[in-house]
Design a protein around this motif. Structure first.
Motif, mmCIF file in Angstrom:
data_model
loop_
_atom_site.group_PDB
_atom_site.id
_atom_site.type_symbol
_atom_site.label_atom_id
_atom_site.label_comp_id
_atom_site.label_asym_id
_atom_site.label_seq_id
_atom_site.Cartn_x
_atom_site.Cartn_y
_atom_site.Cartn_z
ATOM 1 N N THR A 80 -3.939 10.941 -5.315
ATOM 2 C CA THR A 80 -4.532 10.098 -4.277
ATOM 3 C C THR A 80 -4.295 10.727 -2.907
ATOM 4 O O THR A 80 -3.171 11.113 -2.566
ATOM 5 C CB THR A 80 -3.907 8.692 -4.287
ATOM 6 N N LYS A 103 0.841 -1.189 0.000
ATOM 7 C CA LYS A 103 0.000 0.000 0.000
ATOM 8 C C LYS A 103 0.881 1.246 0.000
ATOM 9 O O LYS A 103 1.952 1.245 0.602
ATOM 10 C CB LYS A 103 -0.924 0.010 1.224
ATOM 11 N N VAL A 127 -5.618 10.532 1.481
ATOM 12 C CA VAL A 127 -6.313 9.767 2.518
ATOM 13 C C VAL A 127 -7.509 10.572 2.986
ATOM 14 O O VAL A 127 -7.380 11.751 3.332
ATOM 15 C CB VAL A 127 -5.381 9.474 3.707
ATOM 16 N N VAL A 145 -10.746 6.672 6.594
ATOM 17 C CA VAL A 145 -11.913 5.933 6.107
ATOM 18 C C VAL A 145 -11.598 5.210 4.801
ATOM 19 O O VAL A 145 -11.892 4.039 4.625
ATOM 20 C CB VAL A 145 -13.114 6.883 5.922
ATOM 21 N N ARG A 146 -10.956 5.931 3.874
ATOM 22 C CA ARG A 146 -10.695 5.364 2.543
ATOM 23 C C ARG A 146 -9.715 6.274 1.821
ATOM 24 O O ARG A 146 -9.324 7.325 2.333
ATOM 25 C CB ARG A 146 -11.992 5.269 1.735
ATOM 26 N N TYR A 147 -9.294 5.825 0.637
ATOM 27 C CA TYR A 147 -8.525 6.693 -0.249
ATOM 28 C C TYR A 147 -9.485 7.480 -1.137
ATOM 29 O O TYR A 147 -10.583 7.011 -1.441
ATOM 30 C CB TYR A 147 -7.567 5.879 -1.128
ATOM 31 N N GLY A 148 -9.035 8.681 -1.553
ATOM 32 C CA GLY A 148 -9.847 9.494 -2.445
ATOM 33 C C GLY A 148 -8.985 10.174 -3.485
ATOM 34 O O GLY A 148 -7.764 10.006 -3.508
ATOM 35 N N ASN A 157 -10.302 11.033 5.789
ATOM 36 C CA ASN A 157 -10.690 10.645 7.148
ATOM 37 C C ASN A 157 -11.978 11.364 7.544
ATOM 38 O O ASN A 157 -12.512 12.195 6.786
ATOM 39 C CB ASN A 157 -9.552 10.922 8.134
#
Length: 329
Positions: A277, A67, A279, A268-271, A281
């Motif tokens: 890219t 990752k 992170v 929470v996820r990648y965006g 939250n």
């Protein structure tokens, strides 16, 4: 440092005292035992805090090599799946060394004695590999860990000598008669300190087999320890190539703050933002939703806030270069 000085005294000076001098220092045996246990457990606690707070708590992200991490940050030191093998081995070694330091030689049967030595040596070897694994990125900061390992080696050597002396004294006092000549010859060789030490080192093999069986039972495989070090990126024994890092450049406070410790920043996820890219939250989601709200309700106020933030937010974000600072933000 005080415990280390006392440790060296007990290892190198006290055994060479005469019988009269030892009689005058009877309290040293109890003091030596307390000193050994203090080094073992206080050193373990300090090493744990040093690794997880000072070293890993600043620039290491809790993700494996596959990752992407932010620029300037490192992946896991040990693979998350196989790292348990290293932790189990170190724990068993700690328990074994504690047992040897806590009890008199005559209180422990010979086979458990030898196995404790085997587990201890394996643990110390593995701990040295952990230090080497960290060394590529923390060359000077690993010195406290090496200092602790040196003290453990002194204690192990000292306990080996103590068990040798107890063994030879038992033999003299009981006038042992051997049923087989080979046992007597072996005993003659074990009468030397170096030979008996070698015997204890030979017990590394059965100790290693026991650990390997434990790893297999736990589903880690016989090579779990090797994979724990090599299935990583950014470290001394790493064999994997990680994805391209995620860049902070051009992002504002909430985005940069998402690079803190996971338990605090709650990713929470990648965006995607402008094709990059990032992170995402909870804080970023809430901030964006709140900005949408004030933009609808009070557009003039929103323009003023947006203008101030565009001017000052990015320069401030450039100072957020550690996970701890990201946590505060």
């Amino acid at each position: 440092m005080i415990l280390c000085v006392r440790n060296c005294y007990f290892a190198f000076k006290f055994p060479h005292l005469t019988a009269e001098e030892k009689a005058a220092h009877k309290h040293h045996k109890l003091s030596e035992k307390i000193n050994d246990l203090a080094i073992i457990h206080l050193g373990t606690l300090c090493s744990f805090l040093w690794i997880y707070i000072v070293l890993l708590g600043t620039r290491v992200v809790s993700i494996d090599y596959d990752k992407p991490a932010y620029v300037g940050y490192f992946h896991n030191v040990l693979h998350s799946e196989y790292g348990i093998t290293v932790k189990i081995t170190l724990f068993i070694a700690l328990v074994s060394l504690t047992v040897m330091a806590s009890f008199k030689p005559e209180k422990i049967p010979p086979l458990p004695q030898a196995l404790c030595f085997g587990f201890t040596i394996l643990g110390e070897i593995l701990f040295s590999f952990v230090i080497i694994q960290l060394g590529i990125n923390y060359s000077i900061l690993i010195l406290p860990l090496a200092f602790y390992l040196g003290n453990l080696l002194i204690i192990t050597a000292k306990l080996t000598r103590r068990y040798i002396v107890a063994h030879l004294e038992y033999k003299k006092s009981h006038d042992t008669v051997y049923r087989f000549k080979i046992a007597e010859k072996l005993e003659e060789k074990l009468s030397g300190a170096a030979a008996l030490t070698a015997f204890h080192f030979l017990m590394i093999l059965p100790a290693a087999l026991i650990l390997i069986m434990l790893y297999v039972i736990l589903g880690q495989g016989a090579d779990g320890v090797i994979k724990a070090f090599t299935m990583t990126a950014d470290w001394t024994f790493s064999k994997q190539i990680p994805p391209p890092p995620i860049d902070y450049e051009g992002h504002y406070l909430c985005t940069v703050a998402a690079g803190g410790h996971e338990k605090i920043v709650k990713p929470v996820r990648y965006g995607k933002r402008r094709g990059e890219t990032i992170v995402v939250n909870r804080q970023l989601l809430a901030s964006n939703a709140f900005e949408d709200l004030i933009m609808e309700r009070t557009p003039r106020f929103h323009r003023a806030v947006r203008s101030f933030y565009d001017k000052h937010g990015y320069p401030v974000s450039r100072y957020i270069t550690t996970r701890t600072r990201a946590d505060v933000v």
